[in-house]
Design a protein around this motif. Sequence first.
Motif, PDB file in Angstrom:
ATOM      1  N   LEU A 293     -54.607  27.496-141.657  1.00 45.58           N
ATOM      2  CA  LEU A 293     -53.451  27.016-142.427  1.00 45.58           C
ATOM      3  C   LEU A 293     -52.316  26.547-141.519  1.00 45.58           C
ATOM      4  O   LEU A 293     -51.614  25.586-141.841  1.00 45.58           O
ATOM      5  CB  LEU A 293     -52.961  28.110-143.373  1.00 45.58           C
ATOM      6  CG  LEU A 293     -53.917  28.478-144.505  1.00 45.58           C
ATOM      7  CD1 LEU A 293     -53.452  29.742-145.217  1.00 45.58           C
ATOM      8  CD2 LEU A 293     -54.082  27.320-145.476  1.00 45.58           C
TER       9      LEU A 293
ATOM     10  N   ALA B 182     -53.912  24.108-150.814  1.00 47.03           N
ATOM     11  CA  ALA B 182     -54.234  24.564-149.459  1.00 47.03           C
ATOM     12  C   ALA B 182     -55.410  25.538-149.490  1.00 47.03           C
ATOM     13  O   ALA B 182     -56.266  25.522-148.598  1.00 47.03           O
ATOM     14  CB  ALA B 182     -53.012  25.210-148.805  1.00 47.03           C
ATOM     15  N   ALA B 183     -55.464  26.372-150.524  1.00 50.28           N
ATOM     16  CA  ALA B 183     -56.596  27.296-150.659  1.00 50.28           C
ATOM     17  C   ALA B 183     -57.889  26.536-150.945  1.00 50.28           C
ATOM     18  O   ALA B 183     -58.950  26.895-150.431  1.00 50.28           O
ATOM     19  CB  ALA B 183     -56.322  28.321-151.755  1.00 50.28           C
TER      20      ALA B 183
ATOM     21  N   SER C 166     -59.024  25.103-147.686  1.00 50.61           N
ATOM     22  CA  SER C 166     -59.510  26.191-146.827  1.00 50.61           C
ATOM     23  C   SER C 166     -60.880  26.693-147.264  1.00 50.61           C
ATOM     24  O   SER C 166     -61.775  26.881-146.435  1.00 50.61           O
ATOM     25  CB  SER C 166     -58.513  27.354-146.834  1.00 50.61           C
ATOM     26  OG  SER C 166     -57.248  26.936-146.371  1.00 50.61           O
TER      27      SER C 166
ATOM     28  N   LEU D  33     -48.127  28.752-149.183  1.00 52.14           N
ATOM     29  CA  LEU D  33     -48.698  27.438-149.470  1.00 52.14           C
ATOM     30  C   LEU D  33     -49.289  27.404-150.878  1.00 52.14           C
ATOM     31  O   LEU D  33     -49.672  28.438-151.425  1.00 52.14           O
ATOM     32  CB  LEU D  33     -49.764  27.097-148.433  1.00 52.14           C
ATOM     33  CG  LEU D  33     -49.212  26.856-147.023  1.00 52.14           C
ATOM     34  CD1 LEU D  33     -50.348  26.716-146.025  1.00 52.14           C
ATOM     35  CD2 LEU D  33     -48.328  25.618-146.991  1.00 52.14           C
TER      36      LEU D  33
ATOM     37  N   THR E 279     -57.963  32.488-141.391  1.00 52.02           N
ATOM     38  CA  THR E 279     -57.381  31.633-142.437  1.00 52.02           C
ATOM     39  C   THR E 279     -55.966  31.232-142.074  1.00 52.02           C
ATOM     40  O   THR E 279     -55.580  30.067-142.220  1.00 52.02           O
ATOM     41  CB  THR E 279     -57.395  32.357-143.798  1.00 52.02           C
ATOM     42  OG1 THR E 279     -58.730  32.726-144.125  1.00 52.02           O
ATOM     43  CG2 THR E 279     -56.829  31.454-144.889  1.00 52.02           C
ATOM     44  N   THR E 280     -55.190  32.178-141.583  1.00 53.33           N
ATOM     45  CA  THR E 280     -53.812  31.875-141.179  1.00 53.33           C
ATOM     46  C   THR E 280     -53.809  30.832-140.061  1.00 53.33           C
ATOM     47  O   THR E 280     -52.980  29.920-140.066  1.00 53.33           O
ATOM     48  CB  THR E 280     -53.082  33.166-140.742  1.00 53.33           C
ATOM     49  OG1 THR E 280     -53.092  34.088-141.846  1.00 53.33           O
ATOM     50  CG2 THR E 280     -51.651  32.883-140.322  1.00 53.33           C
TER      51      THR E 280
ATOM     52  N   THR F 229     -53.364  32.370-147.986  1.00 51.69           N
ATOM     53  CA  THR F 229     -52.680  31.145-148.412  1.00 51.69           C
ATOM     54  C   THR F 229     -51.370  31.492-149.111  1.00 51.69           C
ATOM     55  O   THR F 229     -50.332  30.887-148.841  1.00 51.69           O
ATOM     56  CB  THR F 229     -53.586  30.319-149.349  1.00 51.69           C
ATOM     57  OG1 THR F 229     -54.825  30.039-148.677  1.00 51.69           O
ATOM     58  CG2 THR F 229     -52.929  29.017-149.746  1.00 51.69           C
TER      59      THR F 229
END
Length: 193
Positions: A146, A89-90, A93, A85, A142-143, A80
């Motif tokens: 995001l 955002a985390a 996620s 971000l 994760t990317t 993140t």
Amino acid sequence: MNTILRKSMLSIAGMAFVGGVFAGPVAHAVNDQDTRPVAVVQADKPDIAALIPHGTQGTQSHIDLNDEQTANVKAIIAATKKAGLPERAAVISIATSLQESKLENLGHLGDMNDHDSLGLFQQRPSSGWGTPEQITDPDYSTTAFLKGLKQVDGWQDMPLTVAAQTVQVSAYPDAYAQWEQQAADLVAQYWNS
């Protein structure tokens, strides 16, 4: 100029400087308004109000994390930050991963598998999320999540369930809400560690 006179002049100048430094703050009048209590914000922890801007929805769930799950939390936070971000955002996620895999980087589960879903976010190679090897890499998955989140207009101002569901397209969109408090707590704990 003789030596005694020069030393006297420098001594007087030094006293004036020292006197000014000490006299300045001491002579400063204290205004009653200056004595109000000041809120102290701990700079090393994100603000919970920013992490959960809409408040939590419904009953909250919580699980104790093992070392692997904690490492995955840290990987999500690192990805993140790398994506530039904010903490929110985390939170989205981590809550999503808590719902999808309980923060476990799942491989193929045989008959228990939901189609070809893999990894922390249960992303599917057949839906274009990446190869099985990519999807089971916490940084990559994760990317990818995001990247999907950034494409959602106004995700920053949405309830967590709406933002997560728009990216994930889950059969159970409201299920993400139950993990918001734990996700926020984890971000607060590990964002700056």
